[in-house]
Design an enzyme around this catalytic site. Structure first.
Site, mmCIF file in Angstrom:
data_model
loop_
_atom_site.group_PDB
_atom_site.id
_atom_site.type_symbol
_atom_site.label_atom_id
_atom_site.label_comp_id
_atom_site.label_asym_id
_atom_site.label_seq_id
_atom_site.Cartn_x
_atom_site.Cartn_y
_atom_site.Cartn_z
ATOM 1 N N GLY A 212 33.483 46.331 48.275
ATOM 2 C CA GLY A 212 33.555 46.620 46.834
ATOM 3 C C GLY A 212 34.514 47.738 46.536
ATOM 4 O O GLY A 212 35.308 48.145 47.384
ATOM 5 N N ASN A 213 34.477 48.236 45.318
ATOM 6 C CA ASN A 213 35.325 49.373 44.931
ATOM 7 C C ASN A 213 34.622 50.210 43.877
ATOM 8 O O ASN A 213 33.495 49.932 43.497
ATOM 9 C CB ASN A 213 36.697 48.881 44.451
ATOM 10 C CG ASN A 213 36.577 47.980 43.249
ATOM 11 O OD1 ASN A 213 36.175 48.413 42.185
ATOM 12 N ND2 ASN A 213 36.891 46.696 43.431
ATOM 13 N N ARG A 214 35.304 51.225 43.393
ATOM 14 C CA ARG A 214 34.647 52.250 42.562
ATOM 15 C C ARG A 214 34.639 51.942 41.072
ATOM 16 O O ARG A 214 34.243 52.782 40.270
ATOM 17 C CB ARG A 214 35.366 53.593 42.768
ATOM 18 C CG ARG A 214 35.290 54.126 44.164
ATOM 19 C CD ARG A 214 36.098 55.416 44.282
ATOM 20 N NE ARG A 214 36.261 55.793 45.667
ATOM 21 C CZ ARG A 214 35.341 56.410 46.391
ATOM 22 N NH1 ARG A 214 34.189 56.723 45.839
ATOM 23 N NH2 ARG A 214 35.572 56.709 47.655
#
Ligand code: PMT
Length: 406
Positions: A212-214
């Site tokens: 995932g990412n932020r």
């Protein structure tokens, strides 16, 4: 029809001798069909009694942050207002507003509103010409506040000079223009089918882990809410659920929750054609080649997860010919503009909104952002650090201008 008919206006009255002239402004606005809520500062009440304003407005004049039936009067007033007219605005009130002070109801309402604000200064010449007043007004105009400059003429105490409150006609004309301009934005996307993406995709490794990412989805949600406020029929394809403001009903924003890039791609494809697509989501470029169906056990050995490329949704949309105006984003940490230019060329977008996500208070998860909008036609618009909703406004203004120029 009067430009004020049916419009909700907060009339902020501050404490100078010209406060008596605000009575006439109040009367004329009400006569023109506006719903006026007078908000008086403590000092204003020393010049004119609140009963005068309440009687003219047909609505109780509001005086205090704390002694009000409403526990949060500034928020209610700020959200409901379509225009705030501060008349007269003393040097103190202008300074407090420029500094963001909100120690009284008017100051707090001014900070709590997204409505256009018109400020009508009135004071003695020495105060009007003081550099502090000039600096404060400059700050306000830079933030989009409209100032109705005072005139020269007789002042209190028999003096004559600059600083006299502008004539009611020019105050009302400016207020009408400010309402019309915001109304134009309000209806500028009426009837358009707009697709917005928000949040980071989650690409499963196994049932409990993902790549995932932020991304928090804040920028995408701000775009969806602003497009809906401008009359668009919005579908928000998001990986996260965030609260939508009360003003946005389910009929104006249809929320579709997805998890992976593949699901986002399908959700968008099912809803084409669209007039505008805004790809604010942080779509993972890679996904695990095969998600393991059971939770993977720890072995203590190094683990290799093979990643394969995800489809590039933005580039596919660019090739599809099913999108009227395609807006991509670019999250960069170095060579920001050069990388964004490359994305603009390769993805077939009309606009690329680039943010330097390594800059303070910009990009992922912050409530603020600073962006540059690059157009395929070659022009650039820089939006300095601002609330994500304000960034959304600027992006949609650019989209509207682009569509109008075609
Ligand atoms: O969500 P927030 O916390 O508010 O943060 C906002 C934001 C930083 C996520 C947002 O402003 C932003 O920059 N979004 C784009 C993030 C991103 O994926 O950038 P990129 O440079 O990797 O991708 C370029 C564009 O291609 C993006 O529009 C992206 O949606 C799209 N893309 C990327 C990869 C892919 N496989 N498919 C795509 O469509």
């Amino acid at each position: 029809m009067s430009p004020f008919a049916g419009r909700r206006i907060v009339l902020g009255v501050t404490g100078g001798i010209a406060a008596y002239k605000a009575v006439e402004i109040c009367r004329r606005l009400v006569e023109a069909g506006a719903h006026v809520t007078p908000v008086l500062t403590e000092a204003a009440r020393r010049f004119v009694g609140e009963v005068t304003f309440s009687a003219l407005a047909g609505e109780r004049a509001r005086l205090s942050l704390f002694e009000d039936e409403d526990p949060i009067p500034h928020i209610t007033l700020g959200r409901r207002a379509e225009l705030i007219l501060v008349c007269p605005a003393t040097a103190r009130a202008i300074g407090a507003y420029a500094a963001g002070l909100c120690d009284d109801l008017l100051g707090a309402t001014l900070l709590a509103t997204r409505a256009p604000v018109v400020v009508c200064p009135a004071m003695h010449t020495e105060m009007w010409e003081h550099p502090a007043t000039g600096d404060n007004l400059r700050r306000l105009t830079e933030r989009g506040v409209t100032v109705v400059a005072p005139e020269e003429g007789p002042l209190a105490g028999g003096d004559v000079g600059a600083g006299r409150l502008a004539a009611p006609e020019s105050i009302l004309a400016t207020a009408a223009e400010a309402l019309a301009a915001s109304g134009a934005a309000a209806g500028s996307m009426a009837g358009l089918r707009v697709l917005v993406t928000a949040g980071g995709t989650r690409e499963p490794i196994d049932p409990v882990r993902f790549v995932g990412n932020r991304s928090s989805g804040k920028q995408g949600y701000a775009l969806a809410v602003e497009a809906a406020a401008r009359g668009a029929k919005v579908t928000l394809v998001a990986t996260v659920q965030r609260p939508l403001p009360e003003s946005v009903g389910p009929e104006s924003v249809d929320l579709v929750l997805v998890e992976t890039a593949e699901e986002m791609r399908t959700a968008l494809a099912d809803r084409l054609p669209a007039d505008v697509v805004l790809m604010a989501a942080a779509v993972a470029d890679y996904r695990p080649a095969a998600a393991v169906p059971e939770k993977m056990k720890k072995t203590g050995e190094p683990l290799t997860v093979t990643l394969e490329p995800n489809p590039d949704i933005l580039a596919e949309l660019g090739r599809s010919g099913s999108v009227g105006t395609l807006v991509g984003f670019a999250a960069e940490t170095s060579d920001v503009l050069a990388n964004a230019e490359a994305k603009l060329r390769t993805k077939g977008a009309d606009l690329i909104v680039v943010n330097d996500v390594s800059a303070p208070r910009s990009g992922f998860d912050h409530d603020t952002n600073a962006v540059t909008i690059l157009a395929a036609a070659g022009d650039r618009t820089t939006i300095p650090l601002a609330a994500k909703r304000d960034v959304a406004r600027a992006i949609l203004d650019r989209v509207t201008a682009l569509r109008a120029s075609r």
